[in-house]
Write a protein that holds these residues in place. Structure first.
Motif, PDB file in Angstrom:
ATOM      1  N   GLY A  91       0.903  -1.219   0.038  1.00 39.76           N
ATOM      2  CA  GLY A  91      -0.200  -0.062  -0.023  1.00 39.76           C
ATOM      3  C   GLY A  91       0.717   1.336   0.016  1.00 39.76           C
ATOM      4  N   ASP A  92       0.317   2.406   0.308  1.00 38.49           N
ATOM      5  CA  ASP A  92       1.050   3.392   0.290  1.00 38.49           C
ATOM      6  C   ASP A  92       1.671   3.771   1.458  1.00 38.49           C
ATOM      7  OD1 ASP A  92       0.469   3.939  -2.702  1.00 38.49           O
ATOM      8  OD2 ASP A  92      -1.454   5.036  -2.129  1.00 38.49           O
ATOM      9  N   ASP A  93       1.037   3.437   2.323  1.00 33.41           N
ATOM     10  CA  ASP A  93       1.495   3.815   3.930  1.00 33.41           C
ATOM     11  C   ASP A  93       2.412   2.711   4.570  1.00 33.41           C
ATOM     12  OD1 ASP A  93      -0.205   1.569   4.417  1.00 33.41           O
ATOM     13  OD2 ASP A  93      -1.356   2.467   5.725  1.00 33.41           O
ATOM     14  N   GLN A  94       2.956   1.730   3.853  1.00 36.91           N
ATOM     15  CA  GLN A  94       3.839   0.670   4.574  1.00 36.91           C
ATOM     16  C   GLN A  94       5.024   0.421   3.601  1.00 36.91           C
ATOM     17  OE1 GLN A  94       2.946  -2.099   7.318  1.00 36.91           O
ATOM     18  NE2 GLN A  94       3.621  -3.683   6.406  1.00 36.91           N
ATOM     19  N   TRP A  95       6.388   1.138   3.681  1.00 38.89           N
ATOM     20  CA  TRP A  95       7.510   0.775   2.943  1.00 38.89           C
ATOM     21  C   TRP A  95       8.285  -0.291   3.340  1.00 38.89           C
ATOM     22  CZ3 TRP A  95       9.119   6.496   1.364  1.00 38.89           C
ATOM     23  CH2 TRP A  95       7.920   7.047   0.782  1.00 38.89           C
ATOM     24  N   LEU A  96       8.834  -0.947   2.832  1.00 36.74           N
ATOM     25  CA  LEU A  96       9.748  -1.999   3.256  1.00 36.74           C
ATOM     26  C   LEU A  96      11.014  -2.021   2.684  1.00 36.74           C
ATOM     27  CD1 LEU A  96       6.842  -3.515   3.158  1.00 36.74           C
ATOM     28  CD2 LEU A  96       8.010  -5.411   4.170  1.00 36.74           C
ATOM     29  N   TYR A  97      12.097  -1.994   3.344  1.00 40.15           N
ATOM     30  CA  TYR A  97      13.589  -1.732   2.895  1.00 40.15           C
ATOM     31  C   TYR A  97      14.335  -3.062   3.334  1.00 40.15           C
ATOM     32  CZ  TYR A  97      12.673   3.244   2.022  1.00 40.15           C
ATOM     33  OH  TYR A  97      12.543   4.378   1.398  1.00 40.15           O
ATOM     34  N   ASN A  98      14.824  -3.895   2.428  1.00 41.65           N
ATOM     35  CA  ASN A  98      15.503  -5.142   2.793  1.00 41.65           C
ATOM     36  C   ASN A  98      17.098  -4.540   3.186  1.00 41.65           C
ATOM     37  OD1 ASN A  98      13.350  -6.698   2.169  1.00 41.65           O
ATOM     38  ND2 ASN A  98      14.245  -7.440   0.121  1.00 41.65           N
ATOM     39  N   ASP A  99      17.885  -5.328   4.038  1.00 42.03           N
ATOM     40  CA  ASP A  99      18.819  -5.140   4.550  1.00 42.03           C
ATOM     41  C   ASP A  99      19.843  -5.510   3.515  1.00 42.03           C
ATOM     42  OD1 ASP A  99      21.191  -4.507   6.031  1.00 42.03           O
ATOM     43  OD2 ASP A  99      20.332  -5.352   8.023  1.00 42.03           O
ATOM     44  N   ASN A 100      21.027  -5.093   3.241  1.00 41.98           N
ATOM     45  CA  ASN A 100      22.042  -5.399   2.376  1.00 41.98           C
ATOM     46  C   ASN A 100      22.827  -6.353   3.032  1.00 41.98           C
ATOM     47  OD1 ASN A 100      20.558  -3.657   0.286  1.00 41.98           O
ATOM     48  ND2 ASN A 100      21.599  -2.099   1.088  1.00 41.98           N
ATOM     49  N   TYR A 101      22.856  -6.809   4.004  1.00 40.19           N
ATOM     50  CA  TYR A 101      23.954  -7.546   4.706  1.00 40.19           C
ATOM     51  C   TYR A 101      24.137  -8.963   3.984  1.00 40.19           C
ATOM     52  CZ  TYR A 101      25.580  -3.920   7.857  1.00 40.19           C
ATOM     53  OH  TYR A 101      25.801  -2.801   8.575  1.00 40.19           O
ATOM     54  N   GLU A 102      22.802  -9.527   3.891  1.00 38.54           N
ATOM     55  CA  GLU A 102      22.658 -10.925   3.394  1.00 38.54           C
ATOM     56  C   GLU A 102      21.713 -10.880   2.305  1.00 38.54           C
ATOM     57  OE1 GLU A 102      23.956 -13.700   7.188  1.00 38.54           O
ATOM     58  OE2 GLU A 102      21.852 -13.030   7.076  1.00 38.54           O
ATOM     59  N   GLN A 103      22.127 -10.615   1.212  1.00 37.05           N
ATOM     60  CA  GLN A 103      21.355 -10.646   0.273  1.00 37.05           C
ATOM     61  C   GLN A 103      20.873 -11.946  -0.442  1.00 37.05           C
ATOM     62  OE1 GLN A 103      23.039  -8.127  -3.004  1.00 37.05           O
ATOM     63  NE2 GLN A 103      22.901  -6.235  -1.750  1.00 37.05           N
ATOM     64  N   GLU A 104      21.936 -12.912  -0.007  1.00 36.73           N
ATOM     65  CA  GLU A 104      21.579 -14.433  -0.603  1.00 36.73           C
ATOM     66  C   GLU A 104      20.496 -15.187   0.210  1.00 36.73           C
ATOM     67  OE1 GLU A 104      24.629 -14.655   2.821  1.00 36.73           O
ATOM     68  OE2 GLU A 104      24.170 -13.271   1.028  1.00 36.73           O
ATOM     69  N   VAL A 105      19.984 -14.648   1.322  1.00 34.66           N
ATOM     70  CA  VAL A 105      19.002 -15.524   2.281  1.00 34.66           C
ATOM     71  C   VAL A 105      17.498 -15.105   1.456  1.00 34.66           C
ATOM     72  CG1 VAL A 105      20.333 -15.350   4.470  1.00 34.66           C
ATOM     73  CG2 VAL A 105      18.779 -13.522   3.657  1.00 34.66           C
ATOM     74  N   SER A 106      16.725 -16.075   1.482  1.00 37.41           N
ATOM     75  CA  SER A 106      15.428 -15.983   0.931  1.00 37.41           C
ATOM     76  C   SER A 106      14.536 -14.877   1.816  1.00 37.41           C
ATOM     77  CB  SER A 106      14.581 -17.215   0.922  1.00 37.41           C
ATOM     78  OG  SER A 106      14.474 -17.799   2.206  1.00 37.41           O
ATOM     79  N   LYS A 107      14.671 -14.673   3.094  1.00 38.92           N
ATOM     80  CA  LYS A 107      14.056 -13.760   3.800  1.00 38.92           C
ATOM     81  C   LYS A 107      14.932 -12.807   4.435  1.00 38.92           C
ATOM     82  CE  LYS A 107       9.822 -16.500   4.538  1.00 38.92           C
ATOM     83  NZ  LYS A 107       9.030 -17.223   5.567  1.00 38.92           N
ATOM     84  N   PRO A 108      15.665 -11.658   3.788  1.00 34.80           N
ATOM     85  CA  PRO A 108      16.588 -11.127   4.467  1.00 34.80           C
ATOM     86  C   PRO A 108      15.962 -10.280   5.560  1.00 34.80           C
ATOM     87  CG  PRO A 108      15.925 -10.237   2.395  1.00 34.80           C
ATOM     88  CD  PRO A 108      15.185 -11.548   2.291  1.00 34.80           C
ATOM     89  N   ALA A 109      16.836  -9.732   6.346  1.00 35.98           N
ATOM     90  CA  ALA A 109      16.335  -8.515   7.372  1.00 35.98           C
ATOM     91  C   ALA A 109      15.695  -7.387   6.920  1.00 35.98           C
ATOM     92  CB  ALA A 109      17.434  -8.216   8.345  1.00 35.98           C
ATOM     93  N   THR A 110      14.543  -6.853   7.274  1.00 38.66           N
ATOM     94  CA  THR A 110      13.755  -5.937   6.730  1.00 38.66           C
ATOM     95  C   THR A 110      13.435  -4.827   7.590  1.00 38.66           C
ATOM     96  OG1 THR A 110      12.854  -7.644   5.297  1.00 38.66           O
ATOM     97  CG2 THR A 110      11.765  -5.318   5.430  1.00 38.66           C
ATOM     98  N   TYR A 111      13.633  -3.494   7.233  1.00 36.01           N
ATOM     99  CA  TYR A 111      13.217  -2.360   7.942  1.00 36.01           C
ATOM    100  C   TYR A 111      11.636  -2.172   7.459  1.00 36.01           C
ATOM    101  CZ  TYR A 111      17.764  -1.653   9.934  1.00 36.01           C
ATOM    102  OH  TYR A 111      18.827  -1.714  10.793  1.00 36.01           O
ATOM    103  N   ILE A 112      10.866  -1.861   8.266  1.00 36.31           N
ATOM    104  CA  ILE A 112       9.453  -1.510   7.955  1.00 36.31           C
ATOM    105  C   ILE A 112       9.264  -0.002   8.451  1.00 36.31           C
ATOM    106  CG2 ILE A 112       6.971  -2.063   8.029  1.00 36.31           C
ATOM    107  CD1 ILE A 112       7.965  -5.096   8.524  1.00 36.31           C
TER     108      ILE A 112
END
Length: 210
Positions: A91-112
């Motif tokens: 949606g327009d009110d929730q932005w997700l930024y994937n962490d760049n430390y482990e790009q190879e994992v299927s579910k990387p750490a995320t900042y919401i």
């Protein structure tokens, strides 16, 4: 002890004895000894108390005004300027930024980053499958214990428990922080604006305590 050191100490002791013998009738040695012991003791106690107060003050939790270098007062435009375009949006009110430390994992750490009325509602770090680096918030990170957080921060302002009783979110209004727990350990955490209320599980069956 060397011979020279022994001679020096002997001379020092002999000088003290001679000084006492010469001045015992003219100087108040009881008063001199009293102040000689009292003054260093007082200074040592004052220094100890001062160090204790400083250590106590420096260890006190303080309200958190930013997380992941994003101020809690930032606008959507500010967030985009500081962090770039989000990895994806819900949606327009929730932005997700994937962490760049482990790009190879299927579910990387995320900042919401969650917005409400063009203001940040909360910024959350979700550890995902990342195993290398996790940011710290008031000394806590992924895996910190439920007891440890409350021992340091005290009783939370609000607790929200999932219906299946497997997860809890505790929030601290005065510190602007929240922590999510599973199996007694932190797996998500961040900061929020208390004016929008604490974080809660969205299920209508949620159990809450204020």
């Amino acid at each position: 002890m060397s011979v020279g050191t022994g001679i020096f100490l002997s001379a020092l002791l002999l000088s003290a004895v001679i000084l006492f013998a010469v001045t015992k009738d003219r100087w108040n040695w009881k008063r001199i000894l009293k102040w000689g012991l009292l003054l260093p003791t007082t200074l040592a106690l004052s220094l100890g108390v001062g160090l204790y107060i400083y250590d106590w003050q420096s260890d006190r939790p303080v309200p958190q005004a930013s997380f992941n270098n994003i101020p809690i007062t930032a606008t959507p435009a500010d967030v985009k300027f500081l962090k770039g375009a989000p990895t994806y949006k819900e949606g327009d009110d929730q932005w997700l930024y994937n962490d760049n430390y482990e790009q190879e994992v299927s579910k990387p750490a995320t900042y919401i980053v969650k917005f409400k009325d063009s203001q940040i509602r909360y910024i959350m770090y979700l550890s995902g499958e990342s195993s290398r680096y996790h940011p710290y918030l008031l000394g806590f990170s992924e895996g910190s214990s439920y007891e440890g957080v409350q021992t340091k921060l005290g009783i939370p302002s609000h607790t929200s428990q999932s219906y299946d009783e497997l997860n809890r979110i505790i929030s601290y209004d005065k510190l602007n922080v929240f922590f999510s727990f599973r199996e007694g350990s932190v797996y998500a955490y961040g900061i929020y604006q208390p004016k929008f209320g604490p974080l809660k599980f969205q299920s209508k069956f949620q159990r809450e305590s204020d």
